[in-house]
Design an enzyme around this catalytic site. Structure first.
Site, short mmCIF file in Angstrom:
data_model
loop_
_atom_site.label_atom_id
_atom_site.label_comp_id
_atom_site.label_asym_id
_atom_site.label_seq_id
_atom_site.Cartn_x
_atom_site.Cartn_y
_atom_site.Cartn_z
N ASP A 232 -38.95 6.26 0.62
CA ASP A 232 -39.99 5.02 0.53
C ASP A 232 -39.22 3.95 1.30
OD1 ASP A 232 -41.40 3.06 0.04
OD2 ASP A 232 -42.59 3.98 -1.41
N LYS B 3 -44.52 16.91 -19.73
CA LYS B 3 -45.59 17.63 -19.06
C LYS B 3 -44.88 19.08 -18.71
CE LYS B 3 -48.14 13.68 -17.84
NZ LYS B 3 -47.30 12.79 -18.93
N PHE C 262 -37.52 4.27 -12.50
CA PHE C 262 -36.32 4.54 -13.43
C PHE C 262 -35.05 4.34 -12.45
CE2 PHE C 262 -32.64 7.14 -13.64
CZ PHE C 262 -32.44 7.16 -15.02
#
Length: 143
Positions: free
Chosen positions: A40, A120, A17
């Protein structure tokens, strides 16, 4: 336009994204600054080379926020098996991380925060969905 001359912070900004949104903003707006916040280092290196820009590396999320107009919060531990295997990390990243963004945004006067969610979170059947549901509730309560 909405994002012209604005300072934008994208948490989890080296993910799919974040990369796509950064490209979209740069192609369609003239932002004052885009801050990519990510844990990261390898993806940071790749993204920095891809966009040919240098950015300071803030040590904390709070350090990144002074002068920010909009935050797009996309940081999350998203892999269902990883969340199930290491629930403490899922809670730290998806819940405590969300609360850190909320607290820092409120303390530094950020105008608007957009928090990404997932289907979810609607009716969670696993830890990932549960942590995202809590994250959503935290952002709504801070509204």
């Amino acid at each position: 336009m909405l994002l012209d001359n604005k300072s934008i912070l994208i948490t989890g900004g080296t993910g799919s994204f974040g990369k796509a949104f950064t490209k979209y903003v740069l192609d369609n707006y003239n932002p004052r600054k885009i801050i990519i916040y990510s844990r990261d280092e390898f993806k940071q290196f790749i993204m920095q080379n891809e966009f040919k820009q240098y950015a300071d590396k803030p040590q904390s999320i709070r350090d990144a926020m002074p002068g920010v107009d909009y935050i797009f919060h996309a940081a999350a531990l998203k892999q269902v098996p990883a969340c199930e295997y290491n629930p403490a990390e899922a809670i730290k990243t998806n819940i405590h991380g969300a609360q850190n963004v909320i607290d820092a945004a409120l303390d530094t006067g950020v105008k608007k925060v957009v928090a990404l969610s997932t289907d979810k979170a609607v009716n969670p059947v696993n830890l990932y969905g549960g942590t995202k549901l809590v994250s959503d509730k935290l952002f709504i309560a801070a509204n």
